[in-house]
Design an enzyme around this catalytic site. Structure first.
Site, PDB file in Angstrom:
ATOM      1  N   CYS A  51       0.806  -1.223   0.000  1.00 32.72           N
ATOM      2  CA  CYS A  51       0.000   0.000   0.000  1.00 32.72           C
ATOM      3  C   CYS A  51       0.841   1.275   0.000  1.00 32.72           C
ATOM      4  O   CYS A  51       0.298   2.382  -0.037  1.00 32.72           O
ATOM      5  CB  CYS A  51      -0.953  -0.009   1.191  1.00 32.72           C
ATOM      6  SG  CYS A  51      -2.088  -1.407   1.149  1.00 32.72           S
ATOM      7  N   LYS A  82      -8.405   0.039  10.439  1.00 28.55           N
ATOM      8  CA  LYS A  82      -8.371  -0.992   9.408  1.00 28.55           C
ATOM      9  C   LYS A  82      -7.497  -2.131   9.892  1.00 28.55           C
ATOM     10  O   LYS A  82      -6.278  -1.989  10.018  1.00 28.55           O
ATOM     11  CB  LYS A  82      -7.805  -0.384   8.122  1.00 28.55           C
ATOM     12  CG  LYS A  82      -7.747  -1.355   6.958  1.00 28.55           C
ATOM     13  CD  LYS A  82      -7.345  -0.626   5.680  1.00 28.55           C
ATOM     14  CE  LYS A  82      -7.302  -1.555   4.494  1.00 28.55           C
ATOM     15  NZ  LYS A  82      -6.980  -0.826   3.255  1.00 28.55           N
ATOM     16  N   LYS A  94     -13.198  -1.019   9.412  1.00 30.53           N
ATOM     17  CA  LYS A  94     -13.367  -2.215   8.610  1.00 30.53           C
ATOM     18  C   LYS A  94     -12.520  -3.342   9.155  1.00 30.53           C
ATOM     19  O   LYS A  94     -11.495  -3.069   9.759  1.00 30.53           O
ATOM     20  CB  LYS A  94     -13.077  -1.933   7.136  1.00 30.53           C
ATOM     21  CG  LYS A  94     -11.609  -1.681   6.818  1.00 30.53           C
ATOM     22  CD  LYS A  94     -11.398  -1.298   5.393  1.00 30.53           C
ATOM     23  CE  LYS A  94     -11.190  -2.550   4.557  1.00 30.53           C
ATOM     24  NZ  LYS A  94     -10.456  -2.231   3.314  1.00 30.53           N
ATOM     25  N   SER A 112     -15.224  -7.500   1.364  1.00 27.53           N
ATOM     26  CA  SER A 112     -15.451  -8.553   0.370  1.00 27.53           C
ATOM     27  C   SER A 112     -15.617  -9.941   0.983  1.00 27.53           C
ATOM     28  O   SER A 112     -16.473 -10.707   0.555  1.00 27.53           O
ATOM     29  CB  SER A 112     -14.286  -8.547  -0.624  1.00 27.53           C
ATOM     30  OG  SER A 112     -13.048  -8.689   0.048  1.00 27.53           O
TER      31      SER A 112
HETATM   32  C1  PBG Z   1      -6.871  -0.880  -0.352  1.00 26.64           C
HETATM   33  C2  PBG Z   1      -8.135  -1.483   0.138  1.00 26.64           C
HETATM   34  C3  PBG Z   1      -8.411  -2.825   0.446  1.00 26.64           C
HETATM   35  C4  PBG Z   1      -9.756  -2.885   0.762  1.00 26.64           C
HETATM   36  C5  PBG Z   1     -10.255  -1.588   0.683  1.00 26.64           C
HETATM   37  N1  PBG Z   1      -9.227  -0.745   0.313  1.00 26.64           N
HETATM   38  C6  PBG Z   1      -7.552  -4.014   0.350  1.00 26.64           C
HETATM   39  C7  PBG Z   1      -6.530  -4.283   1.373  1.00 26.64           C
HETATM   40  O1  PBG Z   1      -6.322  -3.530   2.310  1.00 26.64           O
HETATM   41  O2  PBG Z   1      -5.882  -5.308   1.180  1.00 26.64           O
HETATM   42  C8  PBG Z   1     -10.521  -4.122   1.114  1.00 26.64           C
HETATM   43  C9  PBG Z   1     -11.981  -4.064   0.789  1.00 26.64           C
HETATM   44  C10 PBG Z   1     -12.675  -5.371   0.748  1.00 26.64           C
HETATM   45  O3  PBG Z   1     -12.140  -6.423   1.143  1.00 26.64           O
HETATM   46  O4  PBG Z   1     -13.811  -5.371   0.299  1.00 26.64           O
HETATM   47  N2  PBG Z   1      -5.835  -0.924   0.532  1.00 26.64           N
END
Ligand code: PBG
Length: 336
Positions: A140, A205, A258, A284
């Site tokens: 990221c 997060k 999240k 997801s």
């Molecule tokens: C980008 C991002 C991610 C998600 C949202 N923004 C992926 C991650 O952090 O690996 C995940 C969203 C989802 O799983 O629906 N960093």
């Protein structure tokens, strides 16, 4: 002679009967504490370059990677249903070490934003700000050796935020979990005159297993290591609240947590502590679990979707980002 009471002799007085208010749909509706509304939902959209192309996303049933013109069509449908917003994720044609695509004006996200903005749809336009979809290594931020370099990543995130604001985003969502990313994006935006572009911070997060299907959709699985040096340990709540406080202090307009269902405690605590709008991302993997179980006939799809989103709102989220936004909005319309 006194009638024998068939209820056991517990402390609850006989007069107290919570079941009274559950006895009909009308009474249940009257006392319902949490109601969903399409306007509080945000639909994630995955966008690619080109025209007239849609690629099915195997891990996210019913979702496609869409070219800007088809994303516009989808946004029309969502706006028609009263969905509150869309959150754009870009999948570039090519990736490099510094994620150059993230702030490419001709990339799929700015292209889509310009189209949607021109259309003047009554729907909020949000764009995720991260490098993972754009970096060849899938992390990221930018690397220094094998390490993700926090401070070198900040200007890249700021540049991406500016590119999306310029293309018409109402909201940008820094999600890289770099320290200081909200401040960096805020000062970047303000420096370019985008003082009205709001920031929805991915404040809490967790480094979650539940992002698996998204990484498949976005092609953003890290090529080595994992995200645990920047995303939070799912075991931590105090740290999550501290992250939220920092993002609030750095100028976040909306605080997001999240995954959704694994963060209900954080939502409840954040609701008491902060007076900013709170959002939750039903990610997801949460969607995939429901779809998979429903496909087997092990769970009722609609019931599970509504129950989980209702729980997220009950816990304290005013905004829910969900892959089921379109479904839920159409059910809410039916129900009226
Ligand atoms: C980008 C991002 C991610 C998600 C949202 N923004 C992926 C991650 O952090 O690996 C995940 C969203 C989802 O799983 O629906 N960093």
């Amino acid at each position: 002679m006194a009638k024998l009471i068939s209820r056991p002799a517990v402390k609850t007085p006989e007069a107290v009967r919570p079941r009274r208010l559950r006895s009909s749909p009308a009474l249940r509706a009257l006392v319902r504490e949490t109601r969903l509304h399409p306007a509080q939902l945000i639909a994630p959209l995955f966008v690619i370059g080109g025209r007239g192309r849609r690629h099915e996303i195997a891990s996210l049933k019913g979702h496609h990677r869409l070219t800007p013109d088809l994303a516009l069509q989808k946004a029309h449908e969502l706006a028609e249903l009263g969905v509150g917003g869309v959150l754009l994720f870009g999948i570039p044609d090519s990736k490099d070490a510094v994620g150059s695509g993230a702030d490419d004006r001709r990339g799929p996200v700015p292209e889509t934003l310009r189209l949607l903005r021109r259309e003047g749809l009554p729907i909020a336009l949000a764009a995720d700000v991260c490098l993972c979809e754009y970096t060849s290594h899938g992390h990221c931020g930018v690397l220094n050796g094998e390490k993700v370099d926090n401070d070198a990543s900040l200007p890249r995130l700021g540049a991406a935020g500016i590119a999306y604001a310029e293309a018409g985003a109402d909201i940008v969502g820094p999600s890289a979990m770099m320290d200081g990313q909200v401040a960096a994006v805020r000062s970047g935006l303000d420096g370019e005159g985008f003082i009205d572009t709001a920031i929805m911070a991915y404040a809490s997060k967790h480094a979650s297993t539940f992002y698996g299907p998204f990484r498949d959709a976005a092609g953003s699985t890290p090529s080595f290591g994992d995200r645990k040096s920047y995303q939070m340990d799912p075991a931590n709540a105090h740290e999550a609240l501290r992250e939220m406080q920092l993002d609030a202090d750095e100028g976040a307009d909306i605080l997001m947590v999240k995954p959704g269902l694994t963060s209900l405690d954080l939502l409840a605590r954040a609701r008491d502590r902060f007076d900013l709008p709170l959002a939750a991302y039903q990610v997801s993997g949460e969607a995939a679990m429901i779809e998979a179980a429903a496909e087997h006939g092990w769970i009722d799809r609609r019931g599970a979707i509504l129950e989980s989103i209702t729980a997220i709102v009950r816990a304290g989220a005013g905004i829910v980002i969900t892959y089921f936004a379109e479904d839920v909005a159409s059910w809410l319309h039916e129900a009226r």
